[in-house]
Design an enzyme around this catalytic site. Structure first.
Site, PDB file in Angstrom:
ATOM      1  N   PHE A   1       0.818  -1.208   0.000  1.00 26.48           N
ATOM      2  CA  PHE A   1       0.000   0.000   0.000  1.00 26.48           C
ATOM      3  C   PHE A   1       0.854   1.261   0.000  1.00 26.48           C
ATOM      4  O   PHE A   1       0.516   2.269   0.601  1.00 26.48           O
ATOM      5  CB  PHE A   1      -0.975  -0.012   1.193  1.00 26.48           C
ATOM      6  CG  PHE A   1      -2.298   0.624   0.854  1.00 26.48           C
ATOM      7  CD1 PHE A   1      -3.170   0.019  -0.029  1.00 26.48           C
ATOM      8  CD2 PHE A   1      -2.661   1.836   1.415  1.00 26.48           C
ATOM      9  CE1 PHE A   1      -4.384   0.612  -0.354  1.00 26.48           C
ATOM     10  CE2 PHE A   1      -3.868   2.444   1.105  1.00 26.48           C
ATOM     11  CZ  PHE A   1      -4.731   1.824   0.223  1.00 26.48           C
TER      12      PHE A   1
ATOM     13  N   GLY B   1       2.967   3.853  -2.878  1.00 22.19           N
ATOM     14  CA  GLY B   1       2.437   4.686  -3.961  1.00 22.19           C
ATOM     15  C   GLY B   1       1.598   3.914  -4.961  1.00 22.19           C
ATOM     16  O   GLY B   1       0.496   4.345  -5.344  1.00 22.19           O
TER      17      GLY B   1
ATOM     18  N   LYS C   1       9.138  -6.689 -12.646  1.00 24.26           N
ATOM     19  CA  LYS C   1      10.024  -6.127 -13.676  1.00 24.26           C
ATOM     20  C   LYS C   1      11.086  -7.109 -14.180  1.00 24.26           C
ATOM     21  O   LYS C   1      11.256  -7.279 -15.375  1.00 24.26           O
ATOM     22  CB  LYS C   1      10.737  -4.880 -13.135  1.00 24.26           C
ATOM     23  CG  LYS C   1       9.814  -3.711 -12.821  1.00 24.26           C
ATOM     24  CD  LYS C   1      10.638  -2.552 -12.262  1.00 24.26           C
ATOM     25  CE  LYS C   1       9.754  -1.399 -11.859  1.00 24.26           C
ATOM     26  NZ  LYS C   1      10.550  -0.280 -11.288  1.00 24.26           N
TER      27      LYS C   1
ATOM     28  N   GLU D   1      14.026  -0.279  -6.758  1.00 23.87           N
ATOM     29  CA  GLU D   1      14.134  -1.291  -7.817  1.00 23.87           C
ATOM     30  C   GLU D   1      14.832  -0.718  -9.042  1.00 23.87           C
ATOM     31  O   GLU D   1      15.612  -1.410  -9.703  1.00 23.87           O
ATOM     32  CB  GLU D   1      12.736  -1.808  -8.196  1.00 23.87           C
ATOM     33  CG  GLU D   1      12.165  -2.799  -7.196  1.00 23.87           C
ATOM     34  CD  GLU D   1      11.017  -3.598  -7.769  1.00 23.87           C
ATOM     35  OE1 GLU D   1      11.272  -4.437  -8.663  1.00 23.87           O
ATOM     36  OE2 GLU D   1       9.862  -3.369  -7.351  1.00 23.87           O
TER      37      GLU D   1
ATOM     38  N   HIS E   1      18.987  -1.457 -10.989  1.00 24.10           N
ATOM     39  CA  HIS E   1      19.349  -1.690 -12.389  1.00 24.10           C
ATOM     40  C   HIS E   1      20.560  -0.856 -12.835  1.00 24.10           C
ATOM     41  O   HIS E   1      21.069  -1.041 -13.946  1.00 24.10           O
ATOM     42  CB  HIS E   1      18.171  -1.340 -13.306  1.00 24.10           C
ATOM     43  CG  HIS E   1      17.057  -2.335 -13.274  1.00 24.10           C
ATOM     44  ND1 HIS E   1      17.083  -3.512 -13.984  1.00 24.10           N
ATOM     45  CD2 HIS E   1      15.875  -2.337 -12.613  1.00 24.10           C
ATOM     46  CE1 HIS E   1      15.961  -4.187 -13.771  1.00 24.10           C
ATOM     47  NE2 HIS E   1      15.219  -3.498 -12.940  1.00 24.10           N
TER      48      HIS E   1
END
Length: 340
Positions: A23, A25, A133, A203, A207
Site C-alpha cells: 500500500f 504509492g 520487472k 528497484e 538496475h
C-alpha cells in the site's frame, strides 16, 4: 430473491472482489483506480504492519488517509488488523477475495515468488496479477507453473506498463512482420517526490551500474537521497534486466537478446523527461524493413499505465479461471479486458 440472485437472473455478473497487497504509492493508486470501477470492488488491502478487509468493500480514501497518517491500513476502524504476518493472515481470513494485485516491491528478487508460494500453501483459489520487472523474477514464477495449476490459481505476470502494456503492444505490432529484428522499449517517468514510490525507485536503482537488488534494498532513505542529489534527481537506466524479453520470447515473437529496455526517471518533476514508447522493427513478407512505434500520452502517469493494465489482466484472468484454466500467463500471451 437476494441481490446476487437478481443479478444472475438479469445476467449481470457480480463485482469482482479485489485485494491489493502493498500500500505504498502503487497500492494507493490501485485503490483510487478501483474506486472508479463498478465491475471490481476493493475488499482487502495489506501492508507490512497490517491489513484491512471487509466483504462489503473498503473506502479507498479512508485506507489512504489511515496509512499515511498512522503507517498502516491495520489501524483502519473497524476493519483493520495489526500484524507482522499481514499477507498470510489476510489470505487465511479473507475467503471471498476473487483476485489480488501484488503491488509489492520485489526486493529481494524472490519475494513475489515467495508470496505466490504462500497462496499455494493456503489452499486459496483465484487470480493473482503482478507488475513485476526483472527477467529472473518472472522466470522463478514461470518455474511454478505446475504448482499454480495444481492449486487452482490463475497467475498473470508482468502486467504493468513495462513489462505489460508495452509488451502487449509489441506482440500486437509484430503481426505486421514476417520476421522481427528488434524491440526497443524506452520509458520516461516523472514523479514529484520519490518518497511516494520508495520501493519502485529502489528497484530502479538496482538496475544501475554498480548496484544490485541486494545493495539497493539495503540503502537507507538518506543514502537514496544522497544518490539523487548527485544526479539532480534523475536516474538514467540502460539495457535493463526487464522481463519484456523473456515474455516476448516465450510468446514466440522474438529472441530475448533482440529486446532492449531503458529509460529516464525524474524523481523531482511530475513532467515526464521523455515520452514512453515501444519500437518494433521487422521485415514484412514483401521484404520491406519497417518500424512501428507506439507512444504513450505524456499525461498518463506511471500509476495509470501500471494499474489500468494490471486490473485489465486480472479481469481476463477471471475469465480464464471461470473456465478452469489455471497456471501462469504473461501480458504477451493474453489480451487484457477493459474494466468498467
Amino acid at each position: 430473491m437476494n441481490p446476487e440472485q437478481v443479478k444472475s437472473s438479469l445476467n449481470i455478473s457480480p463485482a469482482i472482489r479485489v485485494g491489493v497487497l502493498g500500500f505504498g504509492g502503487l497500492g494507493q493508486a490501485a485503490a483510487k483506480v478501483l474506486a472508479g470501477k463498478r465491475e471490481m470492488i476493493l475488499v482487502a488491502a495489506a501492508d507490512k504492519e497490517g491489513y484491512a478487509y471487509t466483504n462489503e468493500g473498503l473506502n479507498a480514501q479512508n485506507c489512504i488517509t489511515t496509512y499515511n497518517s498512522q503507517g498502516s491500513v491495520g489501524y483502519l476502524e473497524p476493519t483493520g488488523t495489526l500484524t507482522n504476518r499481514s499477507i498470510q493472515e489476510l489470505i487465511e481470513s479473507a475467503d471471498s477475495v476473487d483476485g489480488y494485485f501484488l503491488a509489492l516491491p520485489n526486493l529481494p528478487n524472490n519475494f513475489i515468488a515467495s508470496v505466490a508460494q504462500e497462496f499455494i500453501k493456503s489452499g486459496w483459489r483465484g487470480v493473482l496479477v503482478d507488475a513485476i520487472k526483472r527477467t529472473s523474477a518472472v522466470e522463478q514464477l514461470l518455474a511454478m507453473k505446475e504448482e499454480l495449476q495444481a492449486a487452482g490459481i490463475t497467475y498473470m505476470t508482468g502486467c504493468g506498463a513495462t513489462p505489460g502494456l508495452l509488451t502487449a503492444a509489441a506482440a500486437l505490432a509484430a503481426q505486421s512482420y514476417a520476421e522481427i529484428h528488434k524491440v526497443e522499449i524506452t520509458f520516461g517517468v516523472g514523479i514529484a517526490n520519490w518518497e511516494a514510490y520508495r520501493a519502485t525507485i529502489r528497484e530502479d536503482i538496482a538496475h544501475m551500474p554498480g548496484y544490485s537488488v541486494e545493495t539497493a534494498r539495503a540503502m537507507t532513505d538518506a543514502e537514496v537521497e544522497a544518490l539523487l542529489d548527485k544526479t539532480n534527481g534523475v536516474l538514467t537506466l540502460e539495457n535493463m534486466e526487464h522481463a519484456d524479453d523473456v515474455m516476448l520470447e516465450l510468446a514466440g515473437i522474438v529472441e530475448r537478446d533482440r529486446v532492449t529496455v531503458g529509460g529516464i526517471v525524474d524523481t523531482r518533476n511530475p513532467k515526464k523527461p521523455l515520452s514512453t514508447n515501444v519500437k518494433i522493427t521487422g521485415r514484412t513478407f514483401e521484404g520491406k524493413i519497417s518500424t512501428h512505434t507506439f507512444i504513450l500520452g505524456d499525461e498518463t502517469s506511471m500509476a495509470a499505465n501500471v494499474c489500468g493494465p494490471a486490473f485489465g489482466y486480472l479481469k481476463a484472468g477471471m475469465q480464464l479461471h471461470k473456465r478452469g484454466i489455471y497456471g501462469i500467463f504473461t501480458a504477451a500471451e493474453i489480451m487484457p479486458q477493459f474494466v468498467k
